[in-house]
Scaffold this motif. Structure first.
Motif, PDB file in Angstrom:
ATOM      1  N   PRO A   1       0.844  -1.203   0.000  1.00 44.45           N
ATOM      2  CA  PRO A   1       0.000   0.000   0.000  1.00 44.45           C
ATOM      3  C   PRO A   1       0.872   1.244   0.000  1.00 44.45           C
ATOM      4  O   PRO A   1       2.015   1.215   0.476  1.00 44.45           O
ATOM      5  CB  PRO A   1      -0.800  -0.120   1.311  1.00 44.45           C
ATOM      6  CG  PRO A   1      -0.710  -1.557   1.689  1.00 44.45           C
ATOM      7  CD  PRO A   1       0.603  -2.051   1.179  1.00 44.45           C
TER       8      PRO A   1
ATOM      9  N   ASN B   1       2.599   6.875   3.747  1.00 44.63           N
ATOM     10  CA  ASN B   1       2.036   8.169   4.121  1.00 44.63           C
ATOM     11  C   ASN B   1       3.071   8.926   4.952  1.00 44.63           C
ATOM     12  O   ASN B   1       3.330   8.571   6.091  1.00 44.63           O
ATOM     13  CB  ASN B   1       0.755   7.982   4.930  1.00 44.63           C
ATOM     14  CG  ASN B   1       0.043   9.300   5.173  1.00 44.63           C
ATOM     15  OD1 ASN B   1       0.326  10.292   4.492  1.00 44.63           O
ATOM     16  ND2 ASN B   1      -0.872   9.320   6.141  1.00 44.63           N
TER      17      ASN B   1
ATOM     18  N   TRP C   1       5.291  15.458   0.432  1.00 43.27           N
ATOM     19  CA  TRP C   1       5.663  14.276  -0.343  1.00 43.27           C
ATOM     20  C   TRP C   1       7.186  14.177  -0.457  1.00 43.27           C
ATOM     21  O   TRP C   1       7.896  15.190  -0.479  1.00 43.27           O
ATOM     22  CB  TRP C   1       5.082  14.330  -1.753  1.00 43.27           C
ATOM     23  CG  TRP C   1       3.587  14.182  -1.821  1.00 43.27           C
ATOM     24  CD1 TRP C   1       2.724  13.930  -0.795  1.00 43.27           C
ATOM     25  CD2 TRP C   1       2.781  14.294  -3.009  1.00 43.27           C
ATOM     26  NE1 TRP C   1       1.425  13.869  -1.237  1.00 43.27           N
ATOM     27  CE2 TRP C   1       1.430  14.087  -2.598  1.00 43.27           C
ATOM     28  CE3 TRP C   1       3.037  14.548  -4.342  1.00 43.27           C
ATOM     29  CZ2 TRP C   1       0.370  14.123  -3.505  1.00 43.27           C
ATOM     30  CZ3 TRP C   1       1.994  14.586  -5.244  1.00 43.27           C
ATOM     31  CH2 TRP C   1       0.672  14.369  -4.829  1.00 43.27           C
TER      32      TRP C   1
ATOM     33  N   ASP D   1       6.026   5.051  -4.577  1.00 45.70           N
ATOM     34  CA  ASP D   1       4.592   4.743  -4.588  1.00 45.70           C
ATOM     35  C   ASP D   1       3.947   5.096  -5.918  1.00 45.70           C
ATOM     36  O   ASP D   1       2.976   4.463  -6.331  1.00 45.70           O
ATOM     37  CB  ASP D   1       3.903   5.496  -3.451  1.00 45.70           C
ATOM     38  CG  ASP D   1       4.417   5.056  -2.088  1.00 45.70           C
ATOM     39  OD1 ASP D   1       4.249   3.868  -1.760  1.00 45.70           O
ATOM     40  OD2 ASP D   1       5.012   5.883  -1.380  1.00 45.70           O
ATOM     41  N   CYS D   2       4.454   6.118  -6.572  1.00 49.04           N
ATOM     42  CA  CYS D   2       3.986   6.503  -7.902  1.00 49.04           C
ATOM     43  C   CYS D   2       5.181   7.077  -8.655  1.00 49.04           C
ATOM     44  O   CYS D   2       5.984   7.812  -8.060  1.00 49.04           O
ATOM     45  CB  CYS D   2       2.866   7.530  -7.811  1.00 49.04           C
ATOM     46  SG  CYS D   2       2.195   8.045  -9.419  1.00 49.04           S
TER      47      CYS D   2
ATOM     48  N   ARG E   1      -2.841  16.251  -8.933  1.00 49.88           N
ATOM     49  CA  ARG E   1      -4.164  15.641  -8.938  1.00 49.88           C
ATOM     50  C   ARG E   1      -4.117  14.213  -9.477  1.00 49.88           C
ATOM     51  O   ARG E   1      -4.728  13.285  -8.905  1.00 49.88           O
ATOM     52  CB  ARG E   1      -5.120  16.508  -9.775  1.00 49.88           C
ATOM     53  CG  ARG E   1      -6.561  16.033  -9.746  1.00 49.88           C
ATOM     54  CD  ARG E   1      -7.513  17.065 -10.331  1.00 49.88           C
ATOM     55  NE  ARG E   1      -7.159  17.436 -11.708  1.00 49.88           N
ATOM     56  CZ  ARG E   1      -6.621  18.623 -12.034  1.00 49.88           C
ATOM     57  NH1 ARG E   1      -6.325  19.520 -11.102  1.00 49.88           N
ATOM     58  NH2 ARG E   1      -6.342  18.893 -13.307  1.00 49.88           N
TER      59      ARG E   1
ATOM     60  N   GLU F   1      -2.490  11.817  -6.953  1.00 47.89           N
ATOM     61  CA  GLU F   1      -3.409  11.497  -5.846  1.00 47.89           C
ATOM     62  C   GLU F   1      -4.455  10.487  -6.300  1.00 47.89           C
ATOM     63  O   GLU F   1      -4.790   9.547  -5.559  1.00 47.89           O
ATOM     64  CB  GLU F   1      -4.057  12.787  -5.347  1.00 47.89           C
ATOM     65  CG  GLU F   1      -3.088  13.686  -4.596  1.00 47.89           C
ATOM     66  CD  GLU F   1      -3.629  15.079  -4.363  1.00 47.89           C
ATOM     67  OE1 GLU F   1      -3.031  15.797  -3.534  1.00 47.89           O
ATOM     68  OE2 GLU F   1      -4.628  15.462  -5.018  1.00 47.89           O
ATOM     69  N   ASN F   2      -4.988  10.668  -7.486  1.00 41.30           N
ATOM     70  CA  ASN F   2      -5.959   9.696  -8.010  1.00 41.30           C
ATOM     71  C   ASN F   2      -5.332   8.320  -8.169  1.00 41.30           C
ATOM     72  O   ASN F   2      -5.945   7.292  -7.850  1.00 41.30           O
ATOM     73  CB  ASN F   2      -6.502  10.171  -9.362  1.00 41.30           C
ATOM     74  CG  ASN F   2      -7.360  11.409  -9.234  1.00 41.30           C
ATOM     75  OD1 ASN F   2      -7.879  11.709  -8.160  1.00 41.30           O
ATOM     76  ND2 ASN F   2      -7.520  12.152 -10.341  1.00 41.30           N
TER      77      ASN F   2
ATOM     78  N   LEU G   1      -2.766   7.046  -6.569  1.00 41.19           N
ATOM     79  CA  LEU G   1      -2.471   6.435  -5.269  1.00 41.19           C
ATOM     80  C   LEU G   1      -3.734   5.852  -4.636  1.00 41.19           C
ATOM     81  O   LEU G   1      -3.683   4.772  -4.020  1.00 41.19           O
ATOM     82  CB  LEU G   1      -1.836   7.469  -4.341  1.00 41.19           C
ATOM     83  CG  LEU G   1      -0.426   7.936  -4.714  1.00 41.19           C
ATOM     84  CD1 LEU G   1       0.012   9.083  -3.814  1.00 41.19           C
ATOM     85  CD2 LEU G   1       0.572   6.782  -4.626  1.00 41.19           C
ATOM     86  N   ARG G   2      -4.860   6.508  -4.786  1.00 44.72           N
ATOM     87  CA  ARG G   2      -6.102   6.011  -4.200  1.00 44.72           C
ATOM     88  C   ARG G   2      -6.575   4.730  -4.881  1.00 44.72           C
ATOM     89  O   ARG G   2      -7.166   3.859  -4.246  1.00 44.72           O
ATOM     90  CB  ARG G   2      -7.196   7.090  -4.313  1.00 44.72           C
ATOM     91  CG  ARG G   2      -7.088   8.192  -3.267  1.00 44.72           C
ATOM     92  CD  ARG G   2      -8.371   9.017  -3.228  1.00 44.72           C
ATOM     93  NE  ARG G   2      -8.589   9.732  -4.482  1.00 44.72           N
ATOM     94  CZ  ARG G   2      -8.157  10.966  -4.716  1.00 44.72           C
ATOM     95  NH1 ARG G   2      -7.466  11.621  -3.788  1.00 44.72           N
ATOM     96  NH2 ARG G   2      -8.408  11.558  -5.867  1.00 44.72           N
ATOM     97  N   ALA G   3      -6.301   4.618  -6.208  1.00 39.53           N
ATOM     98  CA  ALA G   3      -6.842   3.483  -6.961  1.00 39.53           C
ATOM     99  C   ALA G   3      -5.853   2.321  -7.084  1.00 39.53           C
ATOM    100  O   ALA G   3      -6.146   1.339  -7.780  1.00 39.53           O
ATOM    101  CB  ALA G   3      -7.256   3.952  -8.352  1.00 39.53           C
ATOM    102  N   ASN G   4      -4.722   2.410  -6.427  1.00 33.71           N
ATOM    103  CA  ASN G   4      -3.658   1.431  -6.675  1.00 33.71           C
ATOM    104  C   ASN G   4      -3.833   0.167  -5.831  1.00 33.71           C
ATOM    105  O   ASN G   4      -3.107  -0.062  -4.859  1.00 33.71           O
ATOM    106  CB  ASN G   4      -2.293   2.062  -6.397  1.00 33.71           C
ATOM    107  CG  ASN G   4      -1.153   1.184  -6.883  1.00 33.71           C
ATOM    108  OD1 ASN G   4      -1.301   0.499  -7.891  1.00 33.71           O
ATOM    109  ND2 ASN G   4      -0.038   1.201  -6.182  1.00 33.71           N
TER     110      ASN G   4
END
Length: 713
Positions: free
Chosen positions: A289, A292, A321, A362-363, A418, A421-422, A424-427
């Protein structure tokens, strides 16, 4: 006139007796060379080394190396350097050879630099059994013509002796090109490079590649990875040289549509092979995951096309970040980045460590400036990031547009924030699996499968013609040797059967069903040697044409050697090899008895006689090669000679009348059993055919036939 005819007939009979006597002596010699004491003496002779022979029209002969079968010590480790010094026995570049052609890579980066497309494709060639010689950009001015350092199995990095040049800024003048050519020629001689694909990755190398093509017939493949006009360091002269390379190469390979459109202005032969990933290398990155705060990452070159300001703006926009940037910062302005506390510039890292760095991210982002240089880019890292299962946000590069299901696009800091962030939420693990499944379809193995048939087709096509009449066992030996030992990859093999009754047609059709290179023509009756060859020559598509008897056995390098001479010498019309059995000067003494020993012996012999050739009155058509333009000028074989004999004497005269030379090359060897078809005749029948064709030959040319001679005569 009657007295003259009687005397001439006596001379012909004496010649026949001499020929039979020579054949008896040849048989005796074979018995002697097969004896145990002769093999022991030969082994001793190889150890002490024979004196260098002299003679030949081209006397450039390297020192005789030892027989490779005597055994050489293995390298102690994979990076051991084998310095090959003139006047000394060379350390062998070992590897399985078979029918695989070699690869000479003239690269854009050194092997140990960032591991990308050049090394990945070279590794794929090696995995398929091709020896790869990857030139270093570091040259030396003293010592051996070249040094070779083994990098991985079947891959050697080679440093050439010659002037030191910067491959990105300097131009290669004629003197430098010839110095590098001589070093490559030494590599060819010592390690038996026959059919070799020259893969050029930088315009600097074009003068050398052009020489290799002209002298050896090696095809030049330009793997154009970048839009070179987009580099600020490239001079106009280098761009002009690239235009010449594009126009002169045999195949252009590009990774992107932009480069396809650009290069097709100069050459219609363009193949698109996108970049890819080493799936296993990057798929070992574990899924987890997002942290943070998250880590936003990039790896690769941080150069003048990297938008440092965009990344700095993004880092300032999201100060919480962590930004992890892995790669060399050469030519980049990192002033702002280096001052930001949430940005880490860790420098260049080895390829083997990259997955561990990606695991921390993470991304990932691709923050390139939009220029013609980056628009031409097909990013390797896209496929690698997909194999790692990570989300990606990039500027809208044209090459990534088809993959919008796997990458999000952004053009400014706010859009990047943006989209990250999208992502990271959908990963979740499902998306990770989807990305990796996609990456498995875009591996370097799959890209190699796209590339290899086109590289093989870049070699000039050769048409080989074999005529058969019974003698199935000999035919089988011949064809198996051609199909398994001919490393020249682009050839067609015609077999014309003249009414065999011993099962030969069935064997040929079965073989043709398994090998698409074979083309079979079966005549219901014996049409004769010349007519059968002409049948195939009318259908042949090759730039080079080779006639080969079915009672021959070939070693590796036989065909590339013939092509090499025809490529290097435009005045050569008809070229033949030396052999163990033939009725003229092409016959030599050999040091083998068993057929399985022939290839090793031939390899040693041709290396010791590299570059030697001489004009010969008749190139016997048991094995002879010519360019297509020669065949078109001279014409077909004369079919008046029926079953055979004298058509080779006739053709040699016609070639010379066309202003071309008939040549025997000492550095190509083909084994010949001899007279396989004619042994099926009774002596009286053979003599009758000989007399008939002699008279036809003499009537055609208006002069007496001159009997062939051996070297000792």
């Amino acid at each position: 006139m009657a007295d003259w005819e009687t005397k001439y007939q006596q001379l012909v009979e004496q010649y026949g007796e001499r020929q039979r006597e020579v054949e008896k002596l040849h048989q005796l010699l074979k018995e002697i060379t097969s004896s145990r004491w002769f093999r022991l003496a030969s082994f001793y002779w190889r150890l002490v080394g024979p004196k260098k022979a002299s003679g030949g029209s081209n006397p450039h002969i390297p020192a005789a190396p030892p027989d490779p079968s005597a055994g050489m010590p293995e390298a102690e480790n994979a990076n051991q350097v084998a310095a090959l010094v003139p006047q000394q026995a060379p350390a062998p570049v070992k590897g399985e050879r078979g029918e695989r052609f070699d690869v000479l890579c003239l690269p854009i980066i050194d092997w140990d630099f960032r591991f990308q497309r050049p090394q990945q494709l070279a590794s794929q060639f090696a995995k398929r059994g091709h020896r790869v010689f990857y030139l270093s950009q570091k040259f030396h001015t003293l010592g051996a013509p070249f040094t070779a350092s083994e990098k991985t199995q079947l891959v050697w990095e080679v440093s050439l002796k010659g002037p030191k040049r910067n491959v990105y800024q300097d131009m290669m003048d004629d003197e430098t090109a010839y110095a590098y050519f001589e070093a490559v020629d030494a590599l060819r001689r010592e390690h038996g490079l026959g059919a070799t694909a020259v893969i050029v990755q930088l315009p600097f190398w074009w003068p050398l590649a052009r020489l290799l093509h002209q002298r050896f017939g090696w095809p030049v493949i330009y793997d154009c990875m970048d839009y070179h006009a987009g580099f600020s360091t490239n001079r106009p002269e280098m761009l002009q040289q690239e235009d010449e390379l594009l126009a002169g190469c045999d195949l252009v390979v590009v990774p992107s549509k932009f480069l396809q459109d650009h290069t097709q202005k100069h050459n219609p032969r363009v193949l698109v092979v996108p970049n890819a990933c080493d799936f296993e290398h990057f798929a070992k990155v574990p899924h987890r995951p997002p942290a943070n705060p998250p880590t936003i990452g990039y790896y690769g070159a941080i150069a003048d096309w990297f938008d440092s300001d965009l990344v700095a703006d993004l880092a300032e926009l999201r100060p919480q970040w962590r930004f992890l940037l892995v790669g060399s910062t050469f030519t980049a302005d990192t002033t702002r980045l280096s001052r930001l506390p949430n940005v880490e510039l860790v420098g260049e890292k080895p390829y083997g460590e990259i997955p561990s760095w990606v695991a921390q991210m993470d991304c990932l982002i691709i923050p390139f400036k939009r220029t013609p240089l980056t628009d031409a880019t097909n990013p390797v890292k896209f496929f690698e990031i997909m194999a790692a299962g990570k989300p990606l946000v990039s500027v809208p590069l044209p090459e990534l547009a088809p993959y919008n299901d796997f990458v999000s696009f952004a053009e400014n800091p706010e859009e990047f924030a943006r989209q990250i962030e999208n992502a990271l939420r959908a990963n979740g693990p499902e998306l990770v699996s989807v990305r990796r499944a996609f990456a498995q379809q875009h591996t370097w193995e799959k890209r190699f499968e796209m590339l290899i048939p086109h590289v093989a087709a870049a070699f000039p096509k050769v048409s080989i013609v074999v005529v058969t009449y019974n003698n199935l066992d000999l035919t089988r030996q011949c064809l198996e040797s051609v199909l398994t030992r001919t490393e020249w990859p682009n050839y067609e093999l015609f077999v014309v059967d003249n009414g065999s009754t011993d099962g030969t047609p069935d064997y040929l059709w079965e073989l043709a069903s398994k090998d698409s290179r074979l083309r079979v023509i079966c005549n219901p009756e014996n049409r004769g040697f010349a007519a059968a060859n002409n049948q195939a020559l009318r259908l042949a598509e090759g730039e080079f044409l080779v006639l080969l008897n079915n009672d021959t056995v070939v070693p590796r390098g036989w065909l590339s050697g013939l092509v090499r001479h025809l490529s290097a010498h435009p005045d050569f019309g008809l070229v033949g090899p030396v052999t163990n059995w033939i009725g003229n000067e092409a016959q030599i003494s050999v040091g083998y008895k068993r057929p399985e020993d022939m290839p090793r012996w031939a390899q040693d012999y041709v290396r010791r006689h590299d570059g030697e050739f001489f004009d010969i009155p008749v190139a016997a058509l048991f094995c002879a090669a010519m360019r297509r333009d020669t065949f078109l000028r001279v014409g077909e074989l004369d079919e008046r000679f029926g079953a055979g004999m004298f058509e080779d004497d006739d053709y040699a005269i016609r070639v010379r009348e066309a202003g071309l030379r008939v040549v025997c090359v000492e550095d190509v060897f083909v084994h010949h059993h001899g007279k396989a078809a004619f042994k099926q005749m009774e002596n009286a029948q053979y003599q009758e055919l000989f007399e008939r064709n002699r008279k036809l030959f003499e009537a055609k040319w208006g002069k007496p036939w001159v009997p062939h001679r051996y070297r000792s005569q």
